[in-house]
Design an enzyme around this catalytic site. Structure first.
Site, PDB file in Angstrom:
ATOM      1  N   SER A 218       0.811  -1.154   0.152  1.00 24.07           N
ATOM      2  CA  SER A 218       0.069  -0.026   0.144  1.00 24.07           C
ATOM      3  C   SER A 218       0.749   1.356   0.094  1.00 24.07           C
ATOM      4  CB  SER A 218      -0.932  -0.030   1.274  1.00 24.07           C
ATOM      5  OG  SER A 218      -1.948   0.888   1.035  1.00 24.07           O
ATOM      6  N   GLU A 324      -9.063  -5.643  -3.892  1.00 23.08           N
ATOM      7  CA  GLU A 324      -8.466  -4.331  -3.198  1.00 23.08           C
ATOM      8  C   GLU A 324      -9.721  -3.328  -2.705  1.00 23.08           C
ATOM      9  OE1 GLU A 324      -5.715  -3.828  -2.357  1.00 23.08           O
ATOM     10  OE2 GLU A 324      -4.360  -4.976  -3.927  1.00 23.08           O
ATOM     11  N   HIS A 419      -7.504  -5.733   0.733  1.00 23.87           N
ATOM     12  CA  HIS A 419      -6.438  -5.115   0.466  1.00 23.87           C
ATOM     13  C   HIS A 419      -5.460  -5.481   1.856  1.00 23.87           C
ATOM     14  CE1 HIS A 419      -3.980  -1.366  -0.174  1.00 23.87           C
ATOM     15  NE2 HIS A 419      -4.036  -0.868   0.819  1.00 23.87           N
TER      16      HIS A 419
END
Length: 514
Positions: A218, A324, A419
Site C-alpha cells: 500500500s 482491493e 487489501h
C-alpha cells in the site's frame, strides 16, 4: 544426616551452576553493541535506534545518525510506534494483528532485525516498509514478524518512519531552512536513513549489504516506487517489491506549502516555531472530507518533479489483490446500475460506452460481478501502463501477480481477497491471529508464496524448483501469476480489455490501481 543433606545441596548447586546457558545474540553497530534474544533458530533484535529521536528542535528536520552509546544496549522489545491515531482492536477486515496496538511517540525511529542463528555466508536482506496511507503503521505490527522468513535463510528488517503531519508536512519556513536537504518528505528521508543504516551495519547481523530488497505494501509500496525513482536512494538496494501500490502523481511543493500554511492557521500557529512548540496530540489533523492528508510531495530533491524515471534500474515484483476495493469504498460489488455506469466512466473516461459492452450487466448478479471486475481490470491495466512507461528507462525484469485467495476470518465472504490480505502468506504469519480459521491449504499456500518472495529476494527472480512458472511481464503478451491454492500464470487481461485500457492511457487517462 545434616552433613549428607548439605553435601547433596552443594552438589546440586554445583550442577546448576555448571549447566551451559545459551548466550544472548549480540551484534556490533556503528553506534554500539546491541543484545537481542534467540527465539528458536532465529536471533531477534528489536527496537534498535537508527537515527537521533526527531523531537523538540529536530521535529521536521532531516534525520541525523543515532548517537553512540557505551556498554550493551538491550534490543529485546519493540520501540515506540510513530505518533498516529490507533485502533488496537482493528477495523473493517483488518483485525488486531494488522494494526498498531498503542505505545506511540514522536521518539519512534527504530528498526527490528530477524536473522538466522546458524549462518552460512552472508544472507539476502529484506527491508520492509509498512503501509498505512503515510498516516499510520509500524514495523512492530504482528503480521510483519520476520521469524518465519529468517528461519528460511533471509535477514528481515522492519522499520518505523514518521507518518502524518510529522512525516509529511510542507511549509515555506521549512523550505527556507532546509539548506542542502530536501524541504519536505521527512518520512521518506527516514526510510533512506534506515537503508543507509542497513548498508553500514547489516553484515554484523549476517546480512549481505550487496543483496538488499526493499519491499512494502500500500503506502509502503508507493514508497518503494518513490525510492526507485529517487537519486538519494540509488545504490542502497538491489531489488524491489511493491504490493498493492503503484507510483502516483505527486503534489507540487508550492501547493503542499499552501496546505501547510492553512494547517498552521487552523492550529493557531503563526510560525513554524509555534508549530514545533505544540505537543504532538495538538497537531492531529481535523477529520472530514476536506481534511488535509499529509503524503509525499514533489520536493525537487528527494523526489524529482515531472514524469517518473527509474533512477534505480532493479528487478521488481509488483501486484494487487483481487478485491482491493472491498474495504476501501462503500460501493464495492454494488448492483446499482447508476453506480456501475459511474464506475465505467471513471475507469475508462470517454471509452466507457465501449467498455460497457465487455461487462454483462442485465441482471443484479451480473452488475455486482461487473462492479468488482471493472475495478480489478483497471488495477491490472494500471500495472501494464506503469510497466510500459518503466521500460523506457529500465531493462531489469518485472514480475506481476494478482492475489485471489480469500483469507479466512470474520465476514470473509464480504471482504474476499482484501487489501493487505496477502501479507500473512508472504511472511508466514497466519498464526498471528488464532481467531482466523486457517486451514492446511492456507499453510501450504503460505509456504509457496514465501518461496516465491524468498527466491526473488535472493536472485531477483521468483522462480524455483517445484514452483509453477512465473513469467516476467512483457508488453507484447503480458502475463501475471494468479495466486490461489494452485498459482497459475495467465494473461494479465483479456485482449480487448487490455487494448481499451491502453487506448485510454494513450489519450491521457490514468487507470487507477484501486
Amino acid at each position: 544426616m545434616k552433613a549428607v543433606r548439605a553435601r547433596r545441596a552443594a552438589c546440586c548447586l554445583f550442577l546448576a551452576t555448571t549447566v551451559p546457558v545459551e548466550a544472548a545474540p549480540r551484534a556490533v553497530t556503528r553506534s554500539g553493541l546491541v543484545e537481542g534474544v534467540q527465539e528458536g533458530g532465529v536471533a531477534v533484535f528489536r527496537g534498535i535506534p537508527y537515527v537521533r529521536p526527531p523531537v523538540g528542535p529536530d521535529r521536521w528536520r532531516a534525520p541525523v545518525p543515532a548517537p553512540r552509546w557505551t556498554g550493551v544496549r538491550p534490543a529485546t522489545r519493540f520501540g515506540h510506534s510513530c505518533w498516529q491515531a490507533v485502533s488496537p482492536k482493528g477495523f473493517g477486515p483488518w483485525t488486531h494483528e494488522y494494526v498498531v496496538a498503542g505505545d506511540i511517540s514522536e521518539d519512534c525511529l527504530f528498526l527490528n532485525v530477524w536473522t538466522p542463528v546458524k549462518r552460512a555466508g552472508p544472507r539476502p536482506v529484506l527491508v520492509w516498509i509498512h503501509g498505512g496511507g503515510f498516516n499510520s503503521g509500524s514495523g512492530a505490527i504482528p503480521i510483519y514478524d520476520g521469524a518465519a522468513l529468517a528461519a528460511r535463510g533471509a535477514v528481515v528488517v522492519t522499520i518505523n518512519y514518521r507518518v502524518g503531519v510529522f512525516g509529511f508536512l510542507s511549509h515555506p519556513e521549512l523550505t527556507g531552512e532546509a539548506g542542502g536537504n530536501p524541504p519536505a518528505n521527512f518520512g521518506l528521508m527516514d526510510i533512506v536513513a534506515a537503508l543507509r543504516w542497513v548498508k553500514a551495519n547489516i553484515a554484523s547481523f549476517g546480512g549481505d549489504p550487496g543483496a538488499v530488497t526493499i519491499a512494502g505494501q500500500s503506502a509502503g509500496a508507493m514508497a518503494v516506487h518513490e525510492l526507485v525513482a529517487s537519486p538519494a536512494a540509488k545504490g542502497l538496494f538491489h531489488r524491489a517489491i511493491g504490493e498493492s501500490g503503484l507510483p502516483r502523481a505527486l503534489t507540487p511543493l508550492d501547493q503542499a506549502e499552501a496546505q501547510g500554511v492553512a494547517f498552521a492557521k487552523e492550529k493557531g500557529a503563526a510560525s513554524l516555531a509555534a508549530l514545533r512548540a505544540m505537543p504532538a496530540e495538538a497537531l492531529q489533523p481535523s477529520q472530514g472530507a476536506n481534511a488535509v492528508r499529509f503524503v509525499p510531495v514533489a520536493d525537487g530533491r528527494l523526489l524529482p518533479a515531472g514524469p517518473w524515471r527509474a533512477a534505480s534500474d532493479v528487478p521488481m515484483l509488483v501486484g494487487l489483490n483481487a478485491d482491493e476495493g472491498s474495504a476501501l469504498g462503500e460501493d464495492y460489488g454494488s448492483a446499482d446500475p447508476a453506480k456501475l455506469s459511474d464506475l465505467l466512466r471513471t475507469s475508462f473516461g470517454p471509452l466507457a460506452g465501449r467498455a460497457a459492452a465487455l461487462y454483462p450487466s442485465s441482471t443484479e448478479s451480473e452488475r455486482a460481478v461487473a462492479n468488482e471486475q471493472v475495478r480489478r481490470d483497471r488495477g491490472l491495466g494500471a500495472i501494464d501502463i506503469w510497466a510500459g512507461r518503466r521500460a523506457a528507462t529500465a531493462r531489469s525484469p518485472v514480475y506481476a501477480y494478482l492475489f485471489t485467495h480469500v483469507l479466512p476470518g470474520p465476514d470473509a465472504s464480504r471482504w474476499k481477497a482484501f487489501h493487505s490480505s496477502e501479507i500473512p502468506y508472504v511472511f508466514g504469519t497466519l498464526a498471528a491471529s488464532p481467531e482466523r480459521p486457517v486451514t492446511t491449504a492456507d499453510s501450504n499456500l503460505s509456504a509457496v508464496v514465501s518461496s516465491y518472495w524468498l527466491n526473488f529476494i535472493t536472485r531477483g527472480d521468483p522462480n524455483g524448483a517445484g514452483l509453477p512458472e512465473w513469467p516476467a511481464l512483457t508488453q507484447a503478451a503480458p502475463r501475471a501469476l494468479f495466486i490461489d491454492n494452485v498459482p497459475q500464470a495467465k494473461p494479465l487481461l483479456r485482449p480487448e480489455t487490455l487494448a481499451l485500457l491502453r487506448e485510454y492511457a494513450a489519450r491521457g487517462g490514468e487507470p487507477s490501481a484501486f
